[in-house]
Enzyme design. Sequence first.
Site, PDB file in Angstrom:
ATOM      1  N   ARG A  47     -14.143  12.020 -30.138  1.00  0.00           N
ATOM      2  CA  ARG A  47     -14.456  12.128 -28.706  1.00  0.00           C
ATOM      3  C   ARG A  47     -15.733  12.924 -28.466  1.00  0.00           C
ATOM      4  O   ARG A  47     -16.528  12.598 -27.592  1.00  0.00           O
ATOM      5  CB  ARG A  47     -13.267  12.746 -27.960  1.00  0.00           C
ATOM      6  N   SER A  58      -0.280   5.324 -25.466  1.00  0.00           N
ATOM      7  CA  SER A  58      -1.306   5.289 -26.508  1.00  0.00           C
ATOM      8  C   SER A  58      -2.563   5.980 -26.013  1.00  0.00           C
ATOM      9  O   SER A  58      -3.165   5.568 -25.019  1.00  0.00           O
ATOM     10  CB  SER A  58      -1.631   3.842 -26.878  1.00  0.00           C
ATOM     11  N   ARG A 106      -2.004   9.067 -44.420  1.00  0.00           N
ATOM     12  CA  ARG A 106      -0.899   9.988 -44.120  1.00  0.00           C
ATOM     13  C   ARG A 106       0.294   9.726 -45.038  1.00  0.00           C
ATOM     14  O   ARG A 106       1.052  10.649 -45.369  1.00  0.00           O
ATOM     15  CB  ARG A 106      -0.504   9.905 -42.647  1.00  0.00           C
ATOM     16  N   GLN A 159      -5.312   6.005 -27.532  1.00  0.00           N
ATOM     17  CA  GLN A 159      -6.491   5.155 -27.782  1.00  0.00           C
ATOM     18  C   GLN A 159      -6.710   4.207 -26.618  1.00  0.00           C
ATOM     19  O   GLN A 159      -7.846   4.006 -26.173  1.00  0.00           O
ATOM     20  CB  GLN A 159      -6.309   4.390 -29.096  1.00  0.00           C
ATOM     21  N   LYS A 209      -9.577  15.277 -36.089  1.00  0.00           N
ATOM     22  CA  LYS A 209     -10.173  13.936 -36.134  1.00  0.00           C
ATOM     23  C   LYS A 209     -10.317  13.377 -34.718  1.00  0.00           C
ATOM     24  O   LYS A 209     -11.371  12.871 -34.358  1.00  0.00           O
ATOM     25  CB  LYS A 209      -9.272  13.042 -36.994  1.00  0.00           C
ATOM     26  N   ARG A 244       4.327   2.154 -40.969  1.00  0.00           N
ATOM     27  CA  ARG A 244       4.736   3.428 -41.593  1.00  0.00           C
ATOM     28  C   ARG A 244       6.242   3.574 -41.721  1.00  0.00           C
ATOM     29  O   ARG A 244       6.715   4.413 -42.498  1.00  0.00           O
ATOM     30  CB  ARG A 244       4.129   4.612 -40.820  1.00  0.00           C
ATOM     31  N   ASP A 248       1.856  10.896 -35.418  1.00  0.00           N
ATOM     32  CA  ASP A 248       1.153  10.837 -36.706  1.00  0.00           C
ATOM     33  C   ASP A 248       1.832  11.691 -37.786  1.00  0.00           C
ATOM     34  O   ASP A 248       1.482  11.602 -38.962  1.00  0.00           O
ATOM     35  CB  ASP A 248      -0.300  11.289 -36.545  1.00  0.00           C
ATOM     36  N   GLY A 284      -8.898   3.168 -36.352  1.00  0.00           N
ATOM     37  CA  GLY A 284      -8.351   2.595 -35.121  1.00  0.00           C
ATOM     38  C   GLY A 284      -8.898   3.298 -33.892  1.00  0.00           C
ATOM     39  O   GLY A 284      -9.150   2.673 -32.854  1.00  0.00           O
ATOM     40  N   ARG A 295      -4.581  -5.027 -36.982  1.00  0.00           N
ATOM     41  CA  ARG A 295      -3.945  -4.202 -35.933  1.00  0.00           C
ATOM     42  C   ARG A 295      -4.196  -4.769 -34.524  1.00  0.00           C
ATOM     43  O   ARG A 295      -5.246  -5.344 -34.260  1.00  0.00           O
ATOM     44  CB  ARG A 295      -4.434  -2.748 -36.050  1.00  0.00           C
TER      45      ARG A 295
HETATM   46  C1  S3P Z   1      -5.221   8.686 -31.699  1.00  0.00           C
HETATM   47  C2  S3P Z   1      -4.146   8.179 -31.021  1.00  0.00           C
HETATM   48  C3  S3P Z   1      -2.909   7.739 -31.667  1.00  0.00           C
HETATM   49  C4  S3P Z   1      -2.809   8.270 -33.084  1.00  0.00           C
HETATM   50  C5  S3P Z   1      -4.086   8.084 -33.838  1.00  0.00           C
HETATM   51  C6  S3P Z   1      -5.216   8.843 -33.156  1.00  0.00           C
HETATM   52  C7  S3P Z   1      -6.422   9.104 -30.952  1.00  0.00           C
HETATM   53  O1  S3P Z   1      -2.877   6.322 -31.717  1.00  0.00           O
HETATM   54  O2  S3P Z   1      -1.737   7.652 -33.764  1.00  0.00           O
HETATM   55  O3  S3P Z   1      -3.969   8.544 -35.164  1.00  0.00           O
HETATM   56  O4  S3P Z   1      -7.270   9.828 -31.492  1.00  0.00           O
HETATM   57  O5  S3P Z   1      -6.530   8.703 -29.795  1.00  0.00           O
HETATM   58  P1  S3P Z   1      -2.301   5.437 -30.490  1.00  0.00           P
HETATM   59  O6  S3P Z   1      -3.236   5.566 -29.367  1.00  0.00           O
HETATM   60  O7  S3P Z   1      -2.266   4.029 -31.040  1.00  0.00           O
HETATM   61  O8  S3P Z   1      -0.952   5.970 -30.196  1.00  0.00           O
END
Ligand code: S3P
Length: 444
Positions: free
Chosen positions: A27, A167, A388, A169, A22, A346, A315, A94, A122
């Site tokens: 990306r 993070s 999940r 993200q 995913k 979670r 995750d 997210g 969030r």
């Molecule tokens: C992800 C980063 C993680 C992960 C999410 C996917 C990503 O989140 O928990 O399922 O693809 O960059 P965080 O960046 O909030 O840690």
Amino acid sequence: MQSLTVKKSGALKGEITVPSDKSITHRAIIIGSIANGASEVKGYLPSEDCLNTLKAMRCMGVDITEKGGLLAIKGGGLYGLKEPGDVIDVGNSGTSIRLLMGLLAPQSFFSVITGDPSIRRRPMMRVVGPLRIMGAQINGRNEGNLAPISISGRRLSRINYAMPVASAQVKSALLLAGLYADGKGQITEPIRSRDHTERMLSFFGAKIAVSGSFVSIEGHGVLGAQKVEVPGDISSAAFFIVAATIIDGSEILIKGVGINPTRNGLLDILREMGADVRLENERMSSGEPVSDIYVRSSRLKGIEIKGEIIPRVIDEIPILSVAAAMAEGETVIRDAGELRVKETDRILTMVTELRRIGVSLEEMPDGLRIAGGRPMFGAACSSHGDHRVAMSLAIAGLAAEGETTVEDTECINTSFPGFKETLRSLVDTHGLTRGYLPSEQSER
Ligand code: S3P
């Protein structure tokens, strides 16, 4: 509302593949869209989350077509995106909202981005804050912390930023924004998070350098079109790795799974707990390490899990807590407070739902304490709309006495379309378990 009913299972046997990664799919779609020319993404993940990213890029005028599992993306370069004519809705994703905020902030147009009720709860300030330091003009509810978020595109300046949380993200949003910023910016992480964005940007020719937990990126470069092949998602494989470990007599092979070292903490943890997990046929694909994963059932023992490994397994903690429930002795998971701001809290959802099937566990502010080795009993439980959690409970149901029904399972499609069929294929190949098939019911 859909539900999934699972009965106690005999051994799992067979060879499976799991859906594509995913994180890498998101990306590939985003970076392919801002590269120059025709990129291809082979074996992309057509899950709801990734389709929302795809839809967002199409909304910005990118020509993306799909044929036989292959995405063809006609990238118009860094400055080829167009103002979306409507609000971008990322659904439950997210990764989409945070990465896209980094991409939208430096554009020469206005945009609004939002998502489902879970997304609108969030925290977004972790991305909005540093983007504002770069000069972005971003507004939203709760002073910009909550979606819907509106973005008036601005020219950005570089940033040297020490991230308070690990993070991927946040890091990825800042790297995407950094592609458009003047000069060379540097981002530092407290602990290294998944590095798919760094690898993919480098694969597409961005000027990016990584050293430990420092990443620097140069703005205004050129990204060249690429052919990307997406491996299987270790976060999806995790459910079957744990299932085959905890169900006696199981022996499975999962083909073609991404084993990026920033993502494979589950394998190290399960091995430390006593699992028999082996990598076979290791190789590289589009800048990412890939392997087949062989798993045989074993007796597990409880351990303490904390610190640097947490971002590498973040995750997988819901399914890891199922493994811990089956292990001999106590497992303690700490430093995982980030779990509270995922699709659901979670820590709370796993404590609430695993208790329903008889697991003895305790909630801590930043983790869980699980007393393993007690019998589990099938019960009705709920995913709370978290994919999940839904899949973790279904796997727990395979090991629990009697029948377990997981309510609210549509969410599984956000990351693992075909979960039920894959599970059924492993149960079904073994004579002893016939009649114990997972079944799905629909109530409206
Ligand atoms: C992800 C980063 C993680 C992960 C999410 C996917 C990503 O989140 O928990 O399922 O693809 O960059 P965080 O960046 O909030 O840690």
